[in-house]
Scaffold this motif. Structure first.
Motif, PDB file in Angstrom:
ATOM      1  N   ARG A  25       0.834  -1.205   0.000  1.00 56.22           N
ATOM      2  CA  ARG A  25       0.000   0.000   0.000  1.00 56.22           C
ATOM      3  C   ARG A  25       0.867   1.253   0.000  1.00 56.22           C
ATOM      4  N   CYS A  32      -4.986   9.899  -2.876  1.00 58.55           N
ATOM      5  CA  CYS A  32      -5.424   8.638  -3.491  1.00 58.55           C
ATOM      6  C   CYS A  32      -4.651   7.460  -2.885  1.00 58.55           C
ATOM      7  N   VAL A  34      -3.310   3.618  -3.062  1.00 58.66           N
ATOM      8  CA  VAL A  34      -2.910   2.675  -4.111  1.00 58.66           C
ATOM      9  C   VAL A  34      -2.560   1.339  -3.454  1.00 58.66           C
ATOM     10  N   CYS A  36      -1.283  -2.653  -4.390  1.00 63.07           N
ATOM     11  CA  CYS A  36      -0.642  -3.428  -5.453  1.00 63.07           C
ATOM     12  C   CYS A  36      -0.581  -4.905  -5.107  1.00 63.07           C
ATOM     13  N   ILE A  47      -5.673  -2.463 -13.781  1.00 61.32           N
ATOM     14  CA  ILE A  47      -5.687  -1.287 -12.911  1.00 61.32           C
ATOM     15  C   ILE A  47      -7.136  -0.828 -12.769  1.00 61.32           C
ATOM     16  N   TRP A  49      -9.623   2.085 -10.977  1.00 61.85           N
ATOM     17  CA  TRP A  49      -9.821   3.352 -10.279  1.00 61.85           C
ATOM     18  C   TRP A  49     -11.232   3.296  -9.716  1.00 61.85           C
ATOM     19  N   THR A 202      -9.676   5.052  -4.948  1.00 61.72           N
ATOM     20  CA  THR A 202      -8.763   3.981  -4.546  1.00 61.72           C
ATOM     21  C   THR A 202      -8.306   3.275  -5.813  1.00 61.72           C
ATOM     22  N   ILE A 203      -6.998   3.173  -6.009  1.00 63.35           N
ATOM     23  CA  ILE A 203      -6.457   2.466  -7.168  1.00 63.35           C
ATOM     24  C   ILE A 203      -5.995   1.085  -6.719  1.00 63.35           C
ATOM     25  N   THR A 218       1.984   5.709 -10.614  1.00 62.19           N
ATOM     26  CA  THR A 218       1.891   6.649  -9.498  1.00 62.19           C
ATOM     27  C   THR A 218       2.243   8.073  -9.920  1.00 62.19           C
TER      28      THR A 218
END
Length: 427
Positions: A25, A32, A34, A36, A47, A49, A202-203, A218
């Motif tokens: 994270r 925002c 992110v 992964c 990805i 959004w 939130t990505i 990013t």
């Protein structure tokens, strides 16, 4: 060569533990978040959004859905065809998806093409224009789809049930033709500017995430994406269920009647929820359930019947859904009530419960087929405000809950006389 005796079923093998991938994270300067999930061998990433929907406005109920659906219809630099061509040229895939609580923009792309595909997404999130011509086309198409759907009994039953259980909220919305007609471009633009900003995003990235690819993502959505002057209001009105319990829409020529029966209930944040999932699976949550055995296999009233638990941020529902022959609708409702009452009066046999345990744990394990599904499991708990111990508790609960506890839960939550009953067709 080993000879296999195909007259013997394979032995059950207990599932000891289920391990889920956990994300890395980071938080961008613009607010925002992110997450992964770095796994896999293919040079492919998904990805997402994900945006919280704005507060539901009964006077303008279609804005969340319309804005999300129309994101790809044009920006200040690209029209809809150009957006599609740019994505297709690089072998990528773009979709927008609207849900009750969140709206999502999803991109599947090869890592090597991200420097071409990411700018298109940034353009959608910062420069969408909702062209008047495309809006009129959208309104016509949605009205036509709605007119077709309103001819289907199961569609009407689902709408009426949701309206009864969830009231005048985003969960209970049943769109009308006038709702679409009244959509105005200025309202869409204002809604878009408030909702599609980084502090409300939130990505979630899943796939083989190279360091260069992560840096590109990013950088693109931090340095070039800023928040607007108004923070997104994602609070929602309180749910006020209806007082009327019976809803019957008569269709004299109907060959089949749609049935939807159920009640407001706890969501996944409640300690009883996972045990209730076991009880629901026994009752109507899989193909070997009691509802299927009785109403499909034994009585032949339907091709399919099931029950489910919906878990939402502000509440949830237990529901039973089916379509039956119009001449046996009343008999089917009687059998549904009978099966529900059996859960309240008789202990579930150990053999039946063991089968359900194996099914539920096997389904969870089978749903974790790739890195994308691990990311999906994360989203389910993250947006509900839960942590990974939810899945640890789930496996433990499925293995340990006994028939006595399920009997107790049935008597606590299942009161057929207080259920909403929606019938569309003949009764």
């Amino acid at each position: 060569m080993t000879n296999i005796d195909r007259t013997l079923a394979p032995d059950f093998k207990a599932i000891d533990n289920i391990t889920l991938l956990r994300p890395e994270r980071q938080k961008l300067h613009n607010g925002c978040n992110v997450f992964c999930f770095n796994s896999g061998d293919q040079e492919l990433v998904r990805i997402e959004w994900i945006f919280g929907n704005l507060r539901f406005k009964p006077a303008k109920p279609m804005l969340n859905m319309a804005v999300n659906t129309m994101l790809t219809e044009g920006t200040s630099t690209l029209n809809a065809a150009q957006i599609a061509d740019k994505i297709d040229f690089y072998g990528a895939f773009l979709q927008v998806e609207y849900g009750y609580e969140n709206s999502t923009v999803t991109l599947y792309s090869l890592n090597k093409h991200l420097h071409h595909t990411l700018p298109v997404i940034l353009d959608l999130l910062t420069n969408s224009t909702f062209p008047e011509k495309e809006l009129e086309t959208f309104k016509r198409n949605q009205q036509q789809k709605l007119q077709v759907s309103l001819q289907k009994n199961d569609f009407i039953a689902r709408r009426d049930f949701n309206k009864a259980v969830y009231g005048d909220t985003i969960y209970g919305l049943g769109a009308t033709l006038d709702n679409y007609k009244s959509l105005q471009r200025d309202d869409l633009v204002a809604h878009y500017k408030e909702m599609y900003q980084p502090a409300n995003c939130t990505i979630v990235i899943a796939g083989k995430i190279e360091p260069e690819a992560l840096a590109l993502i990013t950088d693109t959505f931090d340095k070039n994406w800023v928040n607007g002057p108004t923070a997104a209001d994602t609070t929602q009105p309180d749910i006020q269920p209806a007082t009327e319990l019976l809803y019957f829409t008569e269709k004299p020529d109907a060959l089949q009647s749609a049935i939807r029966i159920g009640t407001p209930i706890i969501n996944r944040n409640h300690p009883d929820f996972q045990q209730l999932q076991v009880l629901n699976t026994v009752f109507g949550g899989y193909f070997g359930s009691r509802l299927m055995a009785n109403i499909r296999e034994d009585k032949g009233y339907t091709y399919g019947i099931g029950s489910g638990l919906s878990s939402l941020k502000q509440g949830g529902a237990f529901f039973i859904a089916t379509e039956v022959g119009a001449d046996v609708c009343k008999a089917a409702v009687t059998e549904i009530e009978k099966e529900l009452n059996l859960l309240k009066t008789e202990l579930i046999p150990n053999e039946e419960l063991a089968l359900v345990r194996n099914y539920m744990l096997g389904s969870l394990l089978g749903s974790l087929e790739n890195v994308f599904s691990h990311a999906d499991k994360f989203k389910s708990i993250y947006f509900a405000g839960l942590d990974y111990d939810y899945y640890d508790r789930y496996a433990a609960t499925v293995k340990s809950v006994d028939s006595a506890k399920l009997l107790e839960l049935a008597n606590k939550y299942f009161h057929f006389a207080q259920f909403y009953k929606v019938i569309v067709g003949k009764y």
